[in-house]
Design an enzyme around this catalytic site. Structure first.
Site, mmCIF file in Angstrom:
data_model
loop_
_atom_site.group_PDB
_atom_site.id
_atom_site.type_symbol
_atom_site.label_atom_id
_atom_site.label_comp_id
_atom_site.label_asym_id
_atom_site.label_seq_id
_atom_site.Cartn_x
_atom_site.Cartn_y
_atom_site.Cartn_z
ATOM 1 N N TYR A 521 38.235 -2.897 11.455
ATOM 2 C CA TYR A 521 37.688 -3.141 12.791
ATOM 3 C C TYR A 521 38.445 -4.249 13.498
ATOM 4 O O TYR A 521 39.153 -5.059 12.886
ATOM 5 C CB TYR A 521 36.204 -3.534 12.698
ATOM 6 C CG TYR A 521 35.976 -4.889 12.063
ATOM 7 C CD1 TYR A 521 35.872 -6.037 12.833
ATOM 8 C CD2 TYR A 521 35.899 -5.021 10.667
ATOM 9 C CE1 TYR A 521 35.689 -7.283 12.247
ATOM 10 C CE2 TYR A 521 35.716 -6.263 10.075
ATOM 11 C CZ TYR A 521 35.613 -7.379 10.872
ATOM 12 O OH TYR A 521 35.435 -8.609 10.294
ATOM 13 N N PHE A 531 38.373 -11.910 18.689
ATOM 14 C CA PHE A 531 37.710 -12.975 17.932
ATOM 15 C C PHE A 531 37.629 -12.673 16.446
ATOM 16 O O PHE A 531 37.335 -13.557 15.646
ATOM 17 C CB PHE A 531 36.297 -13.255 18.483
ATOM 18 C CG PHE A 531 35.359 -12.069 18.470
ATOM 19 C CD1 PHE A 531 34.669 -11.718 17.322
ATOM 20 C CD2 PHE A 531 35.179 -11.318 19.620
ATOM 21 C CE1 PHE A 531 33.813 -10.629 17.314
ATOM 22 C CE2 PHE A 531 34.320 -10.223 19.621
ATOM 23 C CZ PHE A 531 33.636 -9.883 18.465
ATOM 24 N N ASP A 532 37.901 -11.437 16.047
ATOM 25 C CA ASP A 532 37.883 -11.100 14.619
ATOM 26 C C ASP A 532 38.610 -9.780 14.424
ATOM 27 O O ASP A 532 38.536 -8.887 15.285
ATOM 28 C CB ASP A 532 36.440 -10.990 14.110
ATOM 29 C CG ASP A 532 36.359 -10.994 12.583
ATOM 30 O OD1 ASP A 532 37.411 -11.201 11.944
ATOM 31 O OD2 ASP A 532 35.255 -10.814 12.037
ATOM 32 N N ILE A 549 25.261 -6.859 12.942
ATOM 33 C CA ILE A 549 24.471 -6.927 14.177
ATOM 34 C C ILE A 549 23.825 -5.562 14.438
ATOM 35 O O ILE A 549 24.332 -4.520 14.007
ATOM 36 C CB ILE A 549 25.340 -7.360 15.365
ATOM 37 C CG1 ILE A 549 26.527 -6.405 15.575
ATOM 38 C CG2 ILE A 549 25.811 -8.790 15.201
ATOM 39 C CD1 ILE A 549 27.354 -6.716 16.814
ATOM 40 N N TYR A 575 24.850 -10.689 19.612
ATOM 41 C CA TYR A 575 24.460 -12.036 19.167
ATOM 42 C C TYR A 575 23.497 -12.729 20.119
ATOM 43 O O TYR A 575 23.155 -13.894 19.921
ATOM 44 C CB TYR A 575 25.713 -12.896 18.960
ATOM 45 C CG TYR A 575 26.529 -12.459 17.765
ATOM 46 C CD1 TYR A 575 26.205 -12.890 16.481
ATOM 47 C CD2 TYR A 575 27.617 -11.601 17.920
ATOM 48 C CE1 TYR A 575 26.949 -12.484 15.382
ATOM 49 C CE2 TYR A 575 28.367 -11.187 16.828
ATOM 50 C CZ TYR A 575 28.026 -11.630 15.563
ATOM 51 O OH TYR A 575 28.755 -11.227 14.468
ATOM 52 N N PHE A 592 34.254 -3.290 20.207
ATOM 53 C CA PHE A 592 34.804 -3.128 18.863
ATOM 54 C C PHE A 592 35.553 -1.809 18.750
ATOM 55 O O PHE A 592 35.109 -0.777 19.276
ATOM 56 C CB PHE A 592 33.684 -3.113 17.814
ATOM 57 C CG PHE A 592 33.085 -4.450 17.505
ATOM 58 C CD1 PHE A 592 33.651 -5.276 16.546
ATOM 59 C CD2 PHE A 592 31.946 -4.877 18.169
ATOM 60 C CE1 PHE A 592 33.087 -6.508 16.259
ATOM 61 C CE2 PHE A 592 31.377 -6.108 17.886
ATOM 62 C CZ PHE A 592 31.954 -6.921 16.927
#
Length: 601
Positions: A521, A531-532, A549, A575, A592
Site C-alpha cells: 500500500y 505519509f506511509d 482504520i 483518523y 490509498f
C-alpha cells in the site's frame, strides 16, 4: 601498585594501548575498551597485579615516556629500526604526500557543500593527478607498506592516501554518489590519531580557532586521561545500533553535549567527524554520534520505533561516564537524521534541551502547523521552552528550501525560540560554519522553562484560531477530493462515504473481519504528500482486519486477493478529528493505493 596507578592515570588511551602491545599484553586491550573508568580494577582482576606482568607493563610505559619526552610517538620509535628512508618521517616524499592529503580532504568536504560544479570538478581532477604523482614518487619500499591500520605512521598515511585517491576518482560518479564522501571520512578516521605528533594533522582537525598555534600548544600540553579522545561502543563499521563519542583532549569541567544523527544509509562512526573539528576547536563540547539500528534510515515510522530508546540509552551512558552539562544537550541531525531529531525532540519527556535539525526532510520533519498544534499541550510547551536552530541550504537539491522556510515560519508562530540559518551557497550537507554557529548558540541560549507560561495566554488564543482555520480548509479539501474520486470511471461510493476504484481485478478469496491480510500500500494526503508506503520499504505489510482504520476494514471486505484499488477515505472513517500527528492532520481525507496480496491463515 600506587606508582603504576598514578602513571596509568596520566596516559592517554593510544599510549596505553601501545604499551600493552609492545610488551605482548594485547589481550588486555579489549578489557581496556570495555571498562575504561575502572581499568585499574580490571587489571587486578585479570592478574596484572602479578609481579612479572606488572613489570612488563611498567617497562612498556617507561619506553613510551622516553619517546614522549622528545615529542615522538611509539610509531616513530618503531620506524627508527626500519630502513633509512623512513627515519626522517615527514620529510621529503612523505611530507609532500601529507600536504596533498590534507588539501584533498578539505576539497572533498567543500565539494560536498557546493555540489558538482565545473569549478569543483576541475579542482578535484587536479588533486587526483597530484595525489597519483605523490604516491608514485614514494620509494618502492614505502609503497609496499603493510597497510595494516595502527602499526606505524607510514601505514596510516598510506591507508588514508589510498582512500582519498579512490574518493577523488569517484567524485561526480552518478552510480556511486556517496563514494567520495565515504572515502573522505575513512581518511579522516585513519589519520586523526597522528594529531599529537604531526602539527599539520592537528591543525586540520580544528575549526573556528582564532589563534591556531596557541590552541595547538594547549592541545600538546594536555596529557589525555583514559576517558578522553574518541571512544566507539559497539559501533564497528559493520555494526548497527551502537554509538561513538568524542571528548576533547583538553576539556575541563562540565561539557555541553552535541548528539548528532547521520543521514539515510549513514553511520555514527563516520558522522562523528562532521562535528569533531568544531568541538575540538571549542574545547569544552563533547560529541555523541549514534548509529541507527536499521541499515536504511532512522525509525521514522511507528512500527519501526526502536531507535528512540537506543538514543536515550546512549545519552544516559554518556552522562554517567563523563561530566556533561544537563542544561546544554543539543539534539541535531542531517537529512533523515534531522527529521528524526524533530520527531524525537518534540516527544514528551525528551531530555534534550536544544534542537538543531540540518537539511531535514519534508515528509515527517516539516508537518503542517495544525498537526503540531493538535499534539497536545506537552508539544506546545516543548516548542516554547526548547530553543531551535534550523539550518538549510538554498541549493539543497533533495529537500527544497521553500519547505524549510515554511516550517521556520510555522514554528516561530507557535512560540518557539527559533533561529533559522539559511545558507545561500549550500547544498544537501553538513555546513561546518553553521555547526560552529550552532555551538556558540548552544552556549549563549539556555533552555528557558519560564517561556511557556509567559506566552501561554496569547499563544493559546493564536493556536485556537489557526487550528480552526486549517481544520476548515482541510475538511473542504477532503470533500472536494471525495467528489473528484467518485466521478472517476468505475468508481463507486459506499454508504459511509468511502470511494473505491478498481485498478486491477483479483480472483482470489475475500477476507472477513476476523482475518489477517497481507497487503502492499501507499497512503497520501489529498495534497499528494506520501505519509506511509510499504512499496518504499520494499516489504509487504500484514494487518489484522480489526487493527486498521474503519475505512480499510470496510474496503478490504469488498476486495478479492490479487485486486488493486484506489481508496479515498473520508476523515470520519479514517483518523477523525484528532488525526495521527505528526504525519496525518486532523479531519484528513486519505487516499490509498491498496493491493491485496493474500490472507494469512
Amino acid at each position: 601498585m600506587q606508582d603504576l596507578a598514578a602513571t596509568l592515570e596520566s596516559l592517554d588511551l593510544l599510549h596505553l594501548e601501545d604499551a600493552l602491545k609492545c610488551e605482548g599484553l594485547d589481550s588486555l586491550k579489549s578489557k581496556l575498551r570495555e571498562s575504561r573508568p575502572g581499568f585499574l580494577q580490571h587489571l587486578k582482576q585479570c592478574g596484572i597485579s602479578k609481579l612479572a606482568e606488572r613489570q612488563k607493563l611498567a617497562n612498556g610505559i617507561a619506553k613510551l615516556q622516553r619517546s614522549a619526552s622528545g615529542n615522538i610517538r611509539l610509531e616513530h620509535r618503531e620506524l627508527a629500526s626500519e630502513p633509512a628512508y623512513a627515519q626522517p618521517m615527514l620529510l621529503g616524499e612523505l611530507n609532500e604526500l601529507l600536504e596533498c592529503m590534507l588539501k584533498s580532504m578539505t576539497t572533498l568536504s567543500k565539494a560536498s557543500r557546493f555540489g558538482d560544479t565545473p569549478t569543483m570538478t576541475g579542482e578535484v581532477a587536479g588533486l587526483a593527478a597530484e595525489m597519483t604523482h605523490a604516491l608514485a614518487a614514494l620509494p618502492p619500499e614505502v609503497q609496499r607498506g603493510s597497510l595494516i591500520e595502527g602499526l606505524t605512521m607510514r601505514d596510516r598515511l598510506l591507508q588514508a592516501a589510498h582512500a582519498l585517491q579512490a574518493g577523488l576518482a569517484a567524485y561526480g560518479d552518478i552510480e556511486r554518489p556517496l563514494e567520495s564522501h565515504i572515502r573522505n571520512g575513512l581518511a579522516h578516521e585513519t589519520i586523526y590519531p597522528l594529531w599529537r605528533t604531526v602539527p599539520a594533522v592537528s591543525a586540520h582537525f580544528l575549526y573556528g580557532v582564532v589563534n591556531v598555534p596557541r590552541q595547538l600548544a594547549a592541545l600538546n600540553a594536555s596529557w589525555m586521561g583514559l576517558d578522553k579522545g574518541i571512544v566507539h561502543v559497539r559501533n564497528g563499521w559493520g555494526e548497527r545500533g551502537g554509538y561513538s563519542v568524542y571528548v576533547p583532549e583538553h576539556s575541563t569541567g562540565h561539557m555541553a553535549l552535541v548528539c548528532t544523527l547521520h543521514g539515510a544509509t549513514g553511520h555514527g562512526r563516520f558522522n562523528l567527524y562532521h562535528w569533531l573539528k568544531v568541538a575540538r576547536g571549542h574545547g569544552n563540547v563533547a560529541v555523541l554520534a549514534p548509529t541507527s539500528a536499521h541499515q536504511q534510515t532512522w525509525s521514522l515510522l511507528p512500527e519501526m520505533d526502536d531507535d528512540y530508546p537506543r538514543l536515550l540509552a546512549a545519552l544516559d551512558d554518556v552522562q554517567k561516564r563523563w561530566p556533561v552539562d544537563p542544561k546544554r544537550l543539543l539534539l541535531t541531525g542531517m537529512s533523515d537524521g534531522g527529521t528524526f531529531a524533530w520527531l524525537s525532540g518534540l516527544r514528551e519527556g525528551c531530555p534534550f534541551t536544544h534542537l538543531g535539525p540540518v537539511a531535514s526532510g519534508p515528509m515527517f520533519g516539516f508537518p503542517p502547523l495544525a498537526m503540531l498544534l493538535q499534539c497536545g499541550s506537552q508539544m506546545r510547551t516543548t516548542l516554547h521552552s526548547r530553543p531551535v536552530f534550523l539550518v538549510h541550504g538554498a541549493r539543497d537539491d533533495r529537500f527544497d528550501i521553500v519547505v524549510a522556510r515554511r516550517v521556520a515560519e510555522a514554528v516561530g508562530k507557535a512560540g518557539a525560540r527559533l533561529r533559522f540559518c539559511e545558507l545561500a551557497d549550500c547544498g544537501h550537507t553538513h555546513p561546518i560554519d553553521a555547526l560552529k554557529q550552532m555551538v556558540d548558540w548552544l552556549h549563549d541560549v539556555p533552555k528557558d522553562e519560564t517561556t511557556a507560561s509567559a506566552h501561554k495566554v496569547g499563544v493559546e488564543m493564536m493556536y485556537k484560531a489557526l487550528v480552526e482555520q486549517e481544520t476548515k480548509a482541510g475538511v473542504e479539501a477532503g470533500a472536494e477530493a471525495l467528489r473528484a474520486a467518485a466521478a472517476q470511471p468505475g468508481a463507486y461510493e459506499t454508504g459511509s462515504g468511502l470511494v473505491i476504484q478498481t485498478v486491477a481485478e483479483g480472483s482470489g478469496e475475500t477476507p472477513t473481519v476476523s482475518d489477517t491480510v497481507r497487503v502492499h500500500y501507499e497512503g497520501k494526503l489529498v495534497d499528494g504528500t506520501v505519509f506511509d508506503s510499504s512499496y518504499k520499504r520494499d516489504k509487504p505489510a500484514e494487518f489484522p482486519m480489526t487493527k486498521v482504520i474503519p475505512g480499510w476494514t470496510e474496503a478490504l471486505q469488498l476486495m478479492r486477493v490479487g485486486q488493486k484499488c484506489t481508496l479515498t477515505i473520508p476523515h470520519t472513517i479514517a483518523y477523525g478529528a484528532k488525526g495521527a500527528p505528526p504525519r496525518i492532520p486532523p479531519n484528513a481525507t486519505l487516499v490509498f493505493q491498496v493491493e491485496l496480496l493474500g490472507i494469512v491463515h
